[in-house]
Structures are given as C-alpha cells and as structure tokens.
Design a protein around this motif. Structure first.
Motif, PDB file in Angstrom:
ATOM      1  N   GLU A 113       0.821  -1.212   0.000  1.00  0.00           N
ATOM      2  CA  GLU A 113       0.000   0.000   0.000  1.00  0.00           C
ATOM      3  C   GLU A 113       0.854   1.260   0.000  1.00  0.00           C
ATOM      4  OE1 GLU A 113      -2.389  -0.621   3.437  1.00  0.00           O
ATOM      5  OE2 GLU A 113      -3.909  -1.818   2.381  1.00  0.00           O
ATOM      6  N   ILE A 114       2.066   1.141   0.507  1.00  0.00           N
ATOM      7  CA  ILE A 114       2.958   2.305   0.581  1.00  0.00           C
ATOM      8  C   ILE A 114       3.457   2.708  -0.806  1.00  0.00           C
ATOM      9  CG2 ILE A 114       5.182   3.112   1.515  1.00  0.00           C
ATOM     10  CD1 ILE A 114       4.760   1.121   3.822  1.00  0.00           C
ATOM     11  N   ASN A 115       3.557   1.723  -1.724  1.00  0.00           N
ATOM     12  CA  ASN A 115       4.189   1.968  -3.031  1.00  0.00           C
ATOM     13  C   ASN A 115       3.268   1.565  -4.174  1.00  0.00           C
ATOM     14  OD1 ASN A 115       6.178   2.644  -4.907  1.00  0.00           O
ATOM     15  ND2 ASN A 115       7.085   0.600  -4.845  1.00  0.00           N
ATOM     16  N   ASP A 116       2.194   2.298  -4.341  1.00  0.00           N
ATOM     17  CA  ASP A 116       1.285   2.084  -5.475  1.00  0.00           C
ATOM     18  C   ASP A 116       0.801   0.646  -5.561  1.00  0.00           C
ATOM     19  OD1 ASP A 116      -0.191   2.932  -7.673  1.00  0.00           O
ATOM     20  OD2 ASP A 116       1.405   2.457  -9.094  1.00  0.00           O
ATOM     21  N   GLN A 117       0.489   0.060  -4.435  1.00  0.00           N
ATOM     22  CA  GLN A 117      -0.080  -1.298  -4.325  1.00  0.00           C
ATOM     23  C   GLN A 117       0.880  -2.400  -4.783  1.00  0.00           C
ATOM     24  OE1 GLN A 117      -2.797  -1.390  -2.600  1.00  0.00           O
ATOM     25  NE2 GLN A 117      -2.999   0.836  -2.682  1.00  0.00           N
ATOM     26  N   HIS A 118       2.171  -2.089  -4.769  1.00  0.00           N
ATOM     27  CA  HIS A 118       3.171  -3.096  -5.134  1.00  0.00           C
ATOM     28  C   HIS A 118       4.340  -3.063  -4.157  1.00  0.00           C
ATOM     29  CE1 HIS A 118       1.164  -2.581  -9.112  1.00  0.00           C
ATOM     30  NE2 HIS A 118       1.360  -3.887  -9.170  1.00  0.00           N
ATOM     31  N   HIS A 119       4.892  -4.226  -3.895  1.00  0.00           N
ATOM     32  CA  HIS A 119       6.091  -4.318  -3.058  1.00  0.00           C
ATOM     33  C   HIS A 119       7.059  -5.299  -3.715  1.00  0.00           C
ATOM     34  CE1 HIS A 119       8.819  -4.867   0.270  1.00  0.00           C
ATOM     35  NE2 HIS A 119       8.547  -6.171   0.291  1.00  0.00           N
ATOM     36  N   TYR A 126       7.523 -10.470  -5.449  1.00  0.00           N
ATOM     37  CA  TYR A 126       6.727  -9.240  -5.429  1.00  0.00           C
ATOM     38  C   TYR A 126       5.342  -9.502  -4.868  1.00  0.00           C
ATOM     39  CZ  TYR A 126       4.007 -10.166  -9.792  1.00  0.00           C
ATOM     40  OH  TYR A 126       3.160 -10.661 -10.751  1.00  0.00           O
TER      41      TYR A 126
END
Length: 786
Positions: free
Chosen positions: A435-441, A501
């Motif tokens: 959620e911190i990075n445009d819904q991607h980790h 990811y």
C-alpha cells in the motif's frame, strides 16, 4: 556372429513394471512426500555420514542372459559399512503412521533394495549382505527400520526371477528395434526433393545430435521445419546416436503437424512407434479426474490389467494417438492417461507439450528423474518457450482463500485454522507494505518467514485430507494445499534470477516468486537429454533466444532464408500513421481507410491483427459502421475449440463459393496469429496494426529493470523482442506454399525505425513505404497485376 540385443532398464522401472498390481489411488498424498522426501533422504544421509554411510551410490550391472545383454542401472540411497558388515539402505518417506507399516508393507520397496544389493554383491564379490528398509515419517520425523540378511545366491535367484518375467518385454523390444532400424536405414526423404534450405537444416540437426549439442534455428515458413528435424533425428537413432525423440510443442495444432510428418514417412516404409500425450483432464473418461477406486471404475484394478493392455496395443499399433489410446483403454477398462504414460516408455517418439520435459511440477519422472538420458529434444515454435518457462518456474499465492478457509475451519479443525491465521497475518503485513508503493512491493530476497508456515499448513492439511474424503470443505482445502505445495516447490529454485513481489488488487493480495531469467533452470532441464534443437520461423534475434533459453556459448546457430520467391509477396509499410496509445483515437479513421483500400484492390480473405482486444474492438466498430456491406468475423476472448474451428472454416471455404470474401479481426499473439495454416486463397493478406509491444505492466517492467542491470538490454528483452515476434508470426500466416501470393501491410511509424528494421527477416527486403491511401492503392495495384 549375430550381435546380441542390448536391453537397458532402470532398477526402479524393472521392479515397478513387473510387480505392480491393484488400484490407482489418489495421488495427492505423494505430492508432499515428493517435496519433503528429498529432504528426508538428505537428513538421514547427513546424520549417518560419520557412521560409515555412503549416500547415493550409482550401480550398474551388465550381463548376457537368454540371448540378450541386459544393462540394469540404479542408485542406492545408501551403502553402510559397519564392522565389516555391508548394508544396502533404501529410504522411503511416508505420511502414514509408522504403526501401520510392518516389514511386509511393500513388496516393490524390498524388491528395489534387493536388486541394488545384488548388483553391489556382484561388483564387490560379497557373499552376504544386509538389506535395510528405512521409513521416515514426515510429520514426526521418526524412523522405522527393518533389516534382513541375504546371501548372494538368494539375491541372484530373486533378481533373475524378475528378469525371467521381463523376457517377454525384452523380446518385444528387441524384435521391434531390429525392424525399426532396418526400416530407418532404407528410408528415403519422404518428398521428391528438398526445398531450399531444407537439406541444410537436416544436416545441421544430424550433426547437432551426433555432437550432443544444442542448435538454435530460425527457419521461415515453407522450409518444412517439422520433417527437416524429424528425418535426421530418426536417421541418427538407427546409428545409435539417440534412443528416443521428444517432439515438444506449445499448441495442439502443431502436434498434428508432427503426426502428419510421421504419416508421410510411414507411407515410405518407416516402422516407428509414436505417441501423442494428451492432458489428463482432456483424456479422462470421467467428468471429474478423481484418481481413486471409489470414484473411478478405470482406477480400480488398473495395475492388474495394464500390462496386458500394453502388450495388446504394441502388437497391433504404431501410431498411438488419442483415439487409439482411448479405444484400447476402454477395451481393457484402464485409465487412459496412466496408460499413455506407460506407452511412452515403449515409444520411439513422444509428441507432447513443453511441460512434460521442463515443468518441475509435472515433468515425466519415469524418464527424467536422473539426468543424462539418451534423448533428443526437438522444440517446435521455440519462441513460445520463453514466457512458458517463466511461468513454469514461477509460483503465486493469494490471501483471500486463506482467510476464507481460516473462518470455515475454525470449528472444523482449530489447528489448521490457527496456521491459516498466521499465514493470513503475514500476508496482511505484505499488503500494508504494498500500500505504501502504489499497491506493489518488491524484494530480491525470498519470503523465508512464510515458508515454515506453509510447510506446517501442508502437513496439517495432508493429514486432514486423508481422513476427511467427501467432506464439503475437502475440495477447497485441497486446492489451497496444491497452491502451497507449488509455492514451496518453486522456492527450492529461488536464486539471484528470482524476485519476490506483492501486488494488491481491489479485493485480494498476491505474493509471487517470479522467475525473471529462466535460462539457468532450462539449461539444467536440458541435462535430462543429450541434444536439443530449438526451431521457429521467428527465432530472432538468435543470440537473444540462445541466451534466454539456456543455450550456452557452445550452442550452434543457423538462420535460413525463405524458400519462397519474394515476387509472390508484397510488404508495405504505412509509416505515417501512429498507433501509440495517445494517438489511437486520432488515427482510427486513417486505419479504417487503409484496411478498406487493401480490400478494394483484390477481393479475397484478409486478417487484420491488433495489439489488444480493446483496440481491435474499437477499430472493428468504426469499420463496420463505415463499411457495413463488408463481411467481417472477429476473435473473442471466450472462444472454445468449436468456435475456433468455425472461425477458421470461414476462411478455408473457397471464395467463389461464398457471396463475399471474409475480413477477420484478430489479436497479435493470439490463437489465430501463429500455428494457423491458411494456404492458397484461404488468406491473401495480413494487415498488422502496431508493433505488437506487450502492454506496459508491472511484471514486464520488472523484467526490463533486471536485464538493464544484467546487460543493458532490458527494454529489448521485455518489450521489443516479444512484440516484434508477434508481428513476425502474424505476417507468417500469409504465403504458406510456393504458389501462394499475398500482401503484408505494416501500419505504424515505428516500423521504419532502425531498431525495428534490424529485426526484419532478410526476406522482408526489399519493401515499400506508403505515405497515404493513394500510395497504398498504387502499390497494391502494381503487385496484383504482376
């Protein structure tokens, strides 16, 4: 003096083939065992390494017997040397409670160990030896062992009793090989002459097989790639350079081309057993593929009847297609899928999907459990293997079914619910990171905190599934169990070529172990055979495909020219029209006008190819509104096999038999853009809209970034090469024979850029640029008047 036939068989295959009996039972039990079984072996071997324990001992025994030379091979789990005593240890992992296992638990387990013991006695001149069965309980890590002493003579008697029972199969094999090889030696090339490039390809394939190498071939449509690879591979078999051919494809229609090539050679006198493997869910006689005697009449007693069925079929048939296999399976009331896998052992060529050789989850372990088989791999349409390999070596796991089952198991099995709760908590933490990075980790490291949780779930689920067959939650838990199992199996391969990811969608969270570069795992998979031939009409650039498919520095490469006259084809580039996303609405009318201009210069069948369904539908709607009298047909996302056949039949009908010609609307990279053979008047033109770039997405960008760091070719590897490959494949639907005439129109300003032109095959030169509909009309009129 007549040379005696050599029969080569592994200890495992010999024992299981002769002694098997009873039912096919549900296979999910063995899946976890396969995952943890290797670890169990390694743990036992490591714990005993200071106690005179020699692990993984390769054994070979060669003997002349009853007119044959038998070569029996295998690998003992362990040889124990203790105070002068020798013991052969056979390790079996199990999920059964150990109290259910006694020394008579499995005849085949003892038989396998006794064969190893006999070979070891012969090799080391030993008169007495111990045979030990070690059962490892996967959940408790407890051991149960049974030890029996045997004399050399007892083991010899047992071993040759097995061989006596195998003699009928040895004679069958020997007689067949004699007949097969004699037919191969007199087999002429199945056609009256070689096409341009065909002999060169055949010679290169033969040399590659003799040298035990890999060959990458770009061979345009019309050369006859299938027969040009099969014919030399067959010839090499009679000379002892290979023992079995695997013809690997991505699509069913390509398998039919291979069957047709064999048919031509059989008409010329070839005696050769070929089998085409069909997926389990397609060939199964039941509505649901549940492989146990309670659900399937064909599973019940299957192993009591299957050897008679094999003998019956092999004595009557050489071409083992799906209908043939189904016919004999019905006759003998056995499972057609398991039957087909057994028949593959007795076949000279196995025609099958890529996954039967490469996919770590389903590859044919009866052939490939130990590397170094005397096999040749012919990989058709090899450009497809790149994305398929990434998929086979990757795995994903979702949060939503974990949470749903945790709630459902709260009262059914609190222990499973508790473990699922911990898994869900971990996935929530990942969701928050995304959620911190445009819904991607993204992370380079494997999610090692998740692995023990999944392993615990797998163990608990397996125990519950065994005891609760028929429960309303059985199927849902089984599905999650398989997903967890696949995820853990994939984790075994995780290295620097992987990335983890996490992606949040509107109602779920996914974690994926993503294989960015499949080259290493593919190169390891190719060690299962000796030679591999990769071929396609669109294997460009060759260096890229050689690298990404695990070719290595010593691979051979061959690029062949088209055998067709360039005068029969007109290639036109409309490079004043942009199909970039931002320009599509503005240029749509110009594209529609181009299409109509092509149609009005010569009546016939055409296909227009688009980079996406959305773009295709937009242009189609505008086209039919502007030109309502033109007969169109459109590809859709929901087409089944019948729908596909109806679509193709619309083109195959001779135009004079129809009131109008057909204009097809299709997508690049789809089912109608490759592997489709529309000859002569069935298709006289292809119009390709755009350069075929894959849609910009998270995964493609990950691949781009990885290869930018590796070799500074990230954009090319992730977007340019895959996109241009789709264009080349679609263009290849036109001009399928020496007499075909047709046009290819490329619509996009980027087709004139150097980075695209350098990917054009040599037969695409010369070509003509057209700036407007008038130029296009003039060029087409000039071509069709020739």
């Amino acid at each position: 003096m007549t040379k005696k036939a050599e029969i080569k068989v592994s200890v495992r295959n010999l024992v299981e083939f002769i002694l098997r009996s009873g039912n096919i039972d549900s296979q999910f039990m063995s899946n976890a065992s396969a995952l943890e079984g290797t670890r169990a072996h390694q743990k036992i071997q490591k714990d005993n390494q200071d106690k005179g324990y020699q692990p993984e001992v390769s054994l070979k025994y060669r003997t002349e017997y009853q007119g044959f030379i038998f070569l029996i091979e295998g690998r003992a789990d362990g040889i124990i040397t203790n105070d002068g005593a020798i013991i052969v240890d056979e390790i079996k992992s199990t999920s059964r409670p150990l109290e259910q296992i006694d020394e008579n638990y499995s005849e085949t387990h003892w038989a396998q160990a006794k064969c190893y013991a006999f070979i070891y006695c012969v090799q080391n001149n030993i008169k007495t030896i111990g045979v030990q069965m070690t059962y490892y309980q996967l959940e408790t890590s407890e051991l149960k062992q049974f030890l029996k002493p045997f004399t050399h003579k007892e083991l010899e008697s047992f071993f040759f009793n097995l061989i006596d029972q195998y003699l009928i199969w040895a004679r069958l094999t020997s007689d067949w090989i004699t007949k097969r090889d004699a037919s191969i030696k007199t087999l002429p090339f199945p056609f009256s002459s070689y096409r341009k490039g065909q002999r060169e390809l055949a010679v290169a394939v033969y040399k590659t097989i003799c040298d035990n190498k890999k060959l990458f071939v770009q061979a345009p449509t019309g050369i006859g790639k299938t027969v040009s690879t099969l014919f030399p591979a067959i010839k090499s078999m009679a000379e002892g350079h290979t023992a079995k051919i695997f013809y690997l494809t991505a699509k069913t229609i390509v398998r039919e081309v291979a069957e047709e090539a064999f048919s031509h050679m059989q008409e010329k006198g070839l005696a050769f057993k070929t089998i085409t493997l069909t997926a389990k869910d397609k060939i199964c006689f039941q509505e649901e593929s549940i492989c146990d005697p309670d659900h399937c009449q064909y599973a019940k007693g299957h192993f009591n009847r299957v050897n008679n069925a094999i003998l019956d079929l092999l004595q009557q048939e050489n071409t083992l297609t799906r209908p043939v296999i189904e016919n004999y399976a019905q006759k003998h009331q056995i499972c057609p899928f398991e039957f087909s896998l057994d028949l593959a052992l007795w076949s000279d060529c196995v025609i099958c999907d890529y996954n039967y050789v490469f996919d770590p989850r389903v590859y044919l372990k009866r052939f490939f459990l130990d590397n170094g088989g005397d096999y040749t791999f012919l990989i058709d349409e090899a450009h497809n293997l790149v994305d398929r390999a990434r998929s086979m070596f990757s795995a994903e796991f979702y949060k939503k079914p974990v949470l749903a089952l945790r709630r459902q198991f709260k009262d059914v099995d609190p222990n499973i619910a508790k473990t699922l709760g911990k898994i869900n908590t971990y996935l929530i933490s990942l969701r928050k990171l995304a959620e911190i990075n445009d819904q991607h980790h993204l992370q380079k490291e494997a999610p090692k905190e998740l692995f023990p949780l999944l392993m615990k779930f797998i163990s608990q689920a397996e125990e519950w599934l065994v005891k609760n067959e028929g429960h309303e939650l059985h199927e849902k838990l089984l599905e999650l169990y398989f997903n967890a199992l696949t995820f853990m199996r994939t984790s075994e391969f995780y290295d620097k070529r992987y990335l983890t990811y996490v992606e949040n969608t509107h109602d779920d969270t996914k974690i994926k172990l993503f294989c960015l570069d499949p080259s290493h795992l593919l190169s390891e998979a190719f060690k299962r055979g000796r030679a591999a031939i990769f071929f396609s009409a669109t294997l460009s650039p060759l260096n890229y495909f050689s690298e990404i498919l695990g070719g290595g520095d010593e691979s051979y490469k061959l690029c062949l020219a088209s055998p067709f006259e360039t005068k029969n084809r007109e290639l036109l580039i409309a490079d004043t029209i942009s199909t970039k996303f931002k320009n599509r609405e503005k240029t749509a009318p110009a594209i529609v006008e181009c299409i109509n201009t092509v149609l009005t210069q010569k009546q016939g069948n055409y296909i227009v190819y688009f980079p996406s369904y959305k773009y295709m539908n937009e242009i189609h709607n505008l086209f039919v509104t502007t030109y309502p009298d033109i007969d169109t047909i459109k590809q859709s996302t929901e087409m089944n096999e019948d729908d596909r056949e109806i679509f193709l039949n619309a083109f195959r009908l001779i135009p004079s038999d129809k009131p109008k010609a057909i204009l097809g609307f299709c997508v690049l990279g789809g089912i109608f853009s490759e592997g489709v053979d529309l000859k002569h008047e069935a298709l006289i033109g292809a119009i390709i809209i755009g350069v075929g770039l894959p849609q910009i997405c998270f995964e493609r960008n990950i691949i781009r970034d990885y290869f930018n760091a590796e070799n500074n070719h990230g954009y090319e590897y992730s977007y340019l090469y895959p996109g241009m490959n789709k264009v080349l494949q679609a263009a290849g639907r036109v001009i399928r024979t020496e007499t075909d005439q047709g046009i290819i129109v490329l619509i996009d300003d980027r087709f004139s850029h150097q980075n695209y032109q350098q990917l054009f095959p040599q037969e695409w030169f010369p070509h003509t640029r057209v700036k407007n509909p008038k130029d296009l009309r003039t060029a087409l009129q000039r071509f069709w008047k020739k």
